[in-house]
Scaffold this active site. Structure first.
Site, PDB file in Angstrom:
ATOM      1  N   ALA A   1      -0.956  19.029  38.604  1.00  0.00           N
ATOM      2  CA  ALA A   1      -2.204  19.608  39.110  1.00  0.00           C
ATOM      3  C   ALA A   1      -3.216  18.561  39.545  1.00  0.00           C
ATOM      4  CB  ALA A   1      -2.819  20.510  38.036  1.00  0.00           C
TER       5      ALA A   1
ATOM      6  N   GLU B   1       7.736  11.300  31.055  1.00  0.00           N
ATOM      7  CA  GLU B   1       7.324  11.742  32.392  1.00  0.00           C
ATOM      8  C   GLU B   1       7.667  10.701  33.453  1.00  0.00           C
ATOM      9  OE1 GLU B   1       3.805  14.384  33.256  1.00  0.00           O
ATOM     10  OE2 GLU B   1       2.975  12.439  33.863  1.00  0.00           O
TER      11      GLU B   1
ATOM     12  N   VAL C   1       3.983  22.498  24.302  1.00  0.00           N
ATOM     13  CA  VAL C   1       3.450  23.631  23.544  1.00  0.00           C
ATOM     14  C   VAL C   1       1.966  23.867  23.777  1.00  0.00           C
ATOM     15  CG1 VAL C   1       2.859  22.332  21.447  1.00  0.00           C
ATOM     16  CG2 VAL C   1       3.553  24.747  21.276  1.00  0.00           C
TER      17      VAL C   1
ATOM     18  N   ARG D   1       0.804  18.659  13.595  1.00  0.00           N
ATOM     19  CA  ARG D   1      -0.354  19.544  13.751  1.00  0.00           C
ATOM     20  C   ARG D   1      -0.286  20.410  15.003  1.00  0.00           C
ATOM     21  NH1 ARG D   1      -2.826  14.459  12.323  1.00  0.00           N
ATOM     22  NH2 ARG D   1      -3.510  14.451  10.147  1.00  0.00           N
ATOM     23  N   TYR D   2       0.588  20.066  15.934  1.00  0.00           N
ATOM     24  CA  TYR D   2       0.721  20.857  17.156  1.00  0.00           C
ATOM     25  C   TYR D   2       1.187  22.286  16.853  1.00  0.00           C
ATOM     26  CZ  TYR D   2      -0.183  17.135  20.519  1.00  0.00           C
ATOM     27  OH  TYR D   2      -0.790  16.166  21.291  1.00  0.00           O
TER      28      TYR D   2
ATOM     29  N   LYS E   1      -7.237  20.075  24.709  1.00  0.00           N
ATOM     30  CA  LYS E   1      -6.545  18.955  24.075  1.00  0.00           C
ATOM     31  C   LYS E   1      -7.408  18.376  22.951  1.00  0.00           C
ATOM     32  CE  LYS E   1      -3.680  19.427  27.574  1.00  0.00           C
ATOM     33  NZ  LYS E   1      -2.412  20.129  27.454  1.00  0.00           N
TER      34      LYS E   1
ATOM     35  N   TYR F   1      -6.652  15.453  21.122  1.00  0.00           N
ATOM     36  CA  TYR F   1      -5.842  14.269  20.855  1.00  0.00           C
ATOM     37  C   TYR F   1      -6.317  13.480  19.633  1.00  0.00           C
ATOM     38  CZ  TYR F   1      -3.868  15.026  25.531  1.00  0.00           C
ATOM     39  OH  TYR F   1      -3.236  15.561  26.623  1.00  0.00           O
TER      40      TYR F   1
END
Length: 335
Positions: free
Chosen positions: A218, A285, A196, A108-109, A327, A329
């Site tokens: 950030a 990450e 993305v 779905r992204y 987002k 999610y």
């Protein structure tokens, strides 16, 4: 037995207390505001001529006394006001620099983010330099037809859709390494890897290019290191007691050789963890942060290059070049 139980309790505390503190920070606007007043360390170099990279000799390290503009290993931290955009662009055109941008749009992204991401990249990413977009997706037929500027092209690479979003995130390391070996290294001098679910909003230019490029997260750049959510499980290959900064895996880059080395190392760590039934706290990450601890980046990007507007006003963020997209999610990460 009692000693073993006590040790387990200590380990749980060490692991979860920083996460709890970060949760409080992320959920509390007043705490975020207070944290913004914590000063960053200062650059110890008087001139950019002392930087490890001669390409960055034109940077004005003293132009931003409010932030940290270099690291202790003599890498520049790039902020607005430090560089001359025209000088960097001319220099990289003379050097023949060309850039591969990799992005994954799986499930779905793709529908939710890819069109906006690519359109905004056309407006702001490495304008004036040759750029090739490498779009990794499980649905090549749905990749939007974007009108590309001269010197820019797109390649679509089909990948399998993993059942868990965590695996999509982690397995991209192998996919990036493979396409660098088979294609990118023959055509591009540099590679930048992006999530993305982001939108370019300002210049993301040649000043960001370097041999090895990392991004300050950030949400962490003003926080004490105790808040950094490194993987503190000693059974993981991503295990870290402490580090230099907390880097955001939404963006990383460098020369094709260095990005290939990074992605190969992260993939190897991920697979070794899988063999031991371990999964790093923040997946790829966590492995990226471990790699950057052992192999220091030659350039660090400030949070201007990937900003989250939910943080609120920060005086030291004078411009935003890339923003977190909303987002979703609950809907995007469900099977």
């Amino acid at each position: 037995m009692r000693h073993l139980q006590r040790m387990r309790s200590v380990f749980k505390c060490v692991l979860f207390v920083p996460i709890t503190l970060c949760a409080i920070y992320l959920l509390s606007p007043s705490v975020k505001l207070l944290m913004s007043f914590i000063p960053m360390e200062k650059c110890h170099l008087e001139s950019a001529k002392n930087l490890d990279s001669s390409v960055d000799a034109s940077l004005n390290l003293q132009s931003r006394p409010d932030v940290q503009t270099c690291t202790y290993w003599k890498a520049a931290i790039i902020w607005e006001g430090m560089f001359d955009p025209r000088l960097y662009d001319e220099m990289h055109k003379m050097k023949g620099s060309s850039v591969a941008l990799t992005v994954f749009a799986v499930g779905r992204y793709l529908d939710a983010y890819l069109h906006t991401f690519l359109n905004s990249a056309e407006q702001h990413f490495m304008v004036g330099l040759p750029v090739t977009y490498y779009v990794f997706t499980d649905m090549p037929e749905k990749v939007p037809n974007i009108k590309l500027s001269p010197l820019r092209s797109m390649k679509v690479i089909k990948v399998e859709k993993n059942s868990r979003w965590q695996d999509v995130s982690m397995m991209r390391m192998k996919s990036i390494s493979d396409v660098i070996e088979s294609d990118i290294r023959h055509h591009c001098t540099h590679v930048f890897c992006f999530d993305v679910d982001q939108v370019f909003t300002g210049r993301f230019g040649s000043e960001a290019l370097g041999d090895s490029v990392a991004l300050l997260h950030a949400h962490y750049y003003h926080l004490p290191k105790y808040f950094y959510t490194y993987d503190r499980n000693p059974n993981s290959k991503a295990y870290m007691e402490t580090g230099d900064f907390y880097y955001h895996a939404a963006i990383f880059g460098g020369s094709w050789k260095n990005v290939k080395a990074l992605t190969e190392a992260c993939y190897q760590g991920i697979m070794e963890d899988k063999q031991n039934n371990v999964e790093a706290l923040w997946h790829d990450e966590s492995h990226l942060n471990k790699y950057m601890l052992l192999h220091k980046p030659s350039k660090v990007l400030s949070p201007e290059y990937c900003w989250d507007t939910s943080i609120g006003f920060r005086r030291d963020i004078q411009v935003t070049r890339l923003l977190w997209a909303p987002k979703y999610y609950d809907t995007l990460r469900t099977p």
